[in-house]
Design an enzyme around this catalytic site. Structure first.
Site, PDB file in Angstrom:
ATOM      1  N   GLU A 286       7.876  21.293  -0.458  1.00 49.08           N
ATOM      2  CA  GLU A 286       7.991  22.075   0.779  1.00 49.08           C
ATOM      3  C   GLU A 286       6.597  22.599   1.070  1.00 49.08           C
ATOM      4  O   GLU A 286       6.020  23.326   0.266  1.00 49.08           O
ATOM      5  CB  GLU A 286       9.006  23.211   0.591  1.00 49.08           C
ATOM      6  CG  GLU A 286       9.486  23.814   1.900  1.00 49.08           C
ATOM      7  CD  GLU A 286       8.543  24.861   2.441  1.00 49.08           C
ATOM      8  OE1 GLU A 286       7.785  24.511   3.382  1.00 49.08           O
ATOM      9  OE2 GLU A 286       8.539  25.979   1.943  1.00 49.08           O
ATOM     10  N   CYS A 320       6.503  30.295   5.138  1.00 44.49           N
ATOM     11  CA  CYS A 320       6.385  28.970   5.741  1.00 44.49           C
ATOM     12  C   CYS A 320       7.274  28.864   6.972  1.00 44.49           C
ATOM     13  O   CYS A 320       7.045  28.043   7.849  1.00 44.49           O
ATOM     14  CB  CYS A 320       6.726  27.889   4.725  1.00 44.49           C
ATOM     15  SG  CYS A 320       8.223  28.219   3.806  1.00 44.49           S
TER      16      CYS A 320
END
Length: 515
Positions: A286, A320
């Site tokens: 990720e 994020c």
């Protein structure tokens, strides 16, 4: 028989009893600040002369802990210990492995405020953000334990007359876990227990900015009955230890959360078959995002403003999933912008010593300098309408910053900043809004604020992100409710906290028996 999964409730800090309990937890944590933490290899404590010093980003003078720093020799020992432990752990029943997670979750729950208080100290998290981080760590353990019990049954396949066919999952091997510093408990815990509960063994290299919480969690796992060698704790530099672990021929799986630059580098290195390697390595990655909140012309102004504010400035934008781009229809652009400024300037940015602090510091000097440099870029590309200043004299504090009138191709609209900066871009219609929303190399999260049902249905198809939200912020995914992972350069779309995630840590095996 387990109870159905429900996410861990968040603490209400409007309740003075909870405030007092949290203050006590902060006092408890303060008593062990500055403590030394060893490596853990095959259950043994290993002290090293070299240390990683974790400091409080809200108070640079306060040392949270000194953690032993691993060398390549230690990394090799950890890999060998994990490989040896795998030969026994892989055959431990899924129910027994799940029981370790249930016990660990219970231990963390009993000390929830203490762990959250440590997050306040080690990462500068405001109380509500720290509480949510700890709750998510508990959620990962509870959810993955239940998922593994279900997966232990395998999946149904067809059988012909005279044969019995089975489709089952088996463990993969040694897993290298490289978690981030932003969700220093939740993601670290989730990416550690997922391989453990699926029968794999772990070498954990925590983020160098936040290694103390990882050391504390390893203690919890050991106290919960995890055998020696199943998890090995080796903090160290990415260049020396990280690369060594990724390259090692006995590494089967790498799970990484962090920057695009490091993630793609790991992906590339893992693809190379090393001498003696007998398998292809898997990578679960990720790698960040450049996430957008789209505001349609018929949107509720207050909802839009609150959604943009929360998405942009929760944990100082160090997510994020942070909504660092607001793409707003021209008919409501000025109203939304004005209201976001009002909300932002009413909030407290300070050392997170009390529940009323909305935003604390950024994580370290490197982040501070990078964010401040982007603010200077923003002054050239757009119109600074709020914030834009910083103070790193005592901690790494930056005022929440808003830029208006950005071009869709501006650097502030394209590059991940990972800080409290949001860029506003005006669009003339929904077509243009979707075009701008999709114009980056990332595809992690996004939100659309609208009352137009046709636009909602269209965005479901055409807004290309892994986690898409309507009429709310684009942050705050909950395990088991909003499985999390993105498209494009945001990663491998490995949905953490989702029904497919554990299978990524295992190999499917077909068994056919004639009778």
């Amino acid at each position: 028989m387990t109870t159905p999964y429900k996410h861990e409730p968040f603490t209400n800090f409007q309740d003075q009893n909870n405030v007092e309990a949290f203050k006590k937890a902060l006092a408890t944590v303060s008593e062990y600040l500055g403590k030394d933490y060893p490596l853990v290899i095959n259950g043994e404590r290993v002290e090293t002369e070299a240390k990683i010093v974790s400091i409080n980003p809200a108070d640079k003078e306060e040392v949270v802990g000194r953690v032993s720093k691993a060398s390549q020799e230690h990394a090799e020992q950890a890999i060998q210990a994990a490989a040896k432990a795998f030969e026994e752990w892989r055959y431990t029943s899924p129910e027994e492995r799940a029981a370790v997670l249930f016990r660990a979750a219970a231990k963390v729950r009993r000390r929830k405020h203490e762990f959250s208080a440590l997050l306040v100290k080690e990462a500068g998290k405001p109380w509500n953000e720290a509480d949510a981080d700890t709750a998510e760590a508990i959620d990962f353990m509870e959810y993955y334990a239940r998922q593994m019990i279900e997966l232990a049954k395998g999946k149904p396949v067809n059988s012909r007359e005279g044969e019995k066919n089975q489709y089952v999952y088996t463990p993969t091997g040694v897993t290298v876990v490289i978690p981030p510093w932003n969700f220093l408990f939740a993601i670290m815990a989730g990416t550690t227990v997922a391989p453990i509960v699926t029968g794999n063994t772990v070498v954990l290299k925590p983020a160098s900015a936040t290694p103390v919480i990882a050391a504390k969690f390893v203690e919890v796992l050991e106290e919960s009955g995890l055998p020696k060698g199943v998890v090995n704790f080796v903090p160290g530099s990415g260049a020396e230890v990280g690369d060594y672990l990724v390259d090692h021929p006995k590494t089967s799986l790498i799970t990484f959360t962090g920057s695009r630059e490091v993630g793609t580098r790991i992906f590339e290195r893992a693809a190379k078959v090393q001498p003696g390697q007998q398998h292809l390595k898997r990578v679960i990655a990720e790698m960040g995002g450049k996430d957008t909140v789209v505001v349609d012309e018929d949107a509720d102004i207050e909802l839009a403003a609150q959604s943009i504010f929360t998405s942009a400035f929760g944990f100082a934008g160090q997510k994020c999933s942070a909504g660092s781009r607001a793409v707003v229809h021209e008919k409501v652009y000025d109203q939304v912008l004005e209201r976001v400024i009002e909300i932002t300037e009413s909030k407290v940015t300070a050392k997170p010593d009390s529940a009323d602090v909305y935003m604390g510091p950024v994580i370290d000097q490197g982040s501070y300098d990078k964010i401040m440099s982007y603010i200077e870029i923003g002054k050239q590309e757009g119109r600074l309408v709020s914030g834009g200043t910083g103070d790193d004299s005592k901690g790494y504090f930056i005022k929440p910053t808003i830029f208006a009138d950005l071009d869709p191709k501006a650097r502030l609209m394209q590059e991940e900043i990972f800080g409290p900066v949001v860029a506003f871009c005006k669009v003339s219609d929904f077509d243009e809004a979707l075009e701008v929303a999709n114009n980056t190399e990332y595809g992690l999260t996004g939100a659309v604020i609208t009352n137009n049902r046709k636009h909602i249905e269209r965005a479901k198809q055409e807004f290309h992100v892994g986690n898409l939200y309507f009429n709310r912020n684009c942050t705050g995914a909950i395990v088991g409710y909003h499985p999390f992972g993105g498209f494009k350069m945001s990663g491998t779309d490995s949905k953490a906290g989702g029904p497919d995630y554990l299978a990524l840590h295992m190999q499917a095996k077909t068994i056919s028996e004639m009778f």
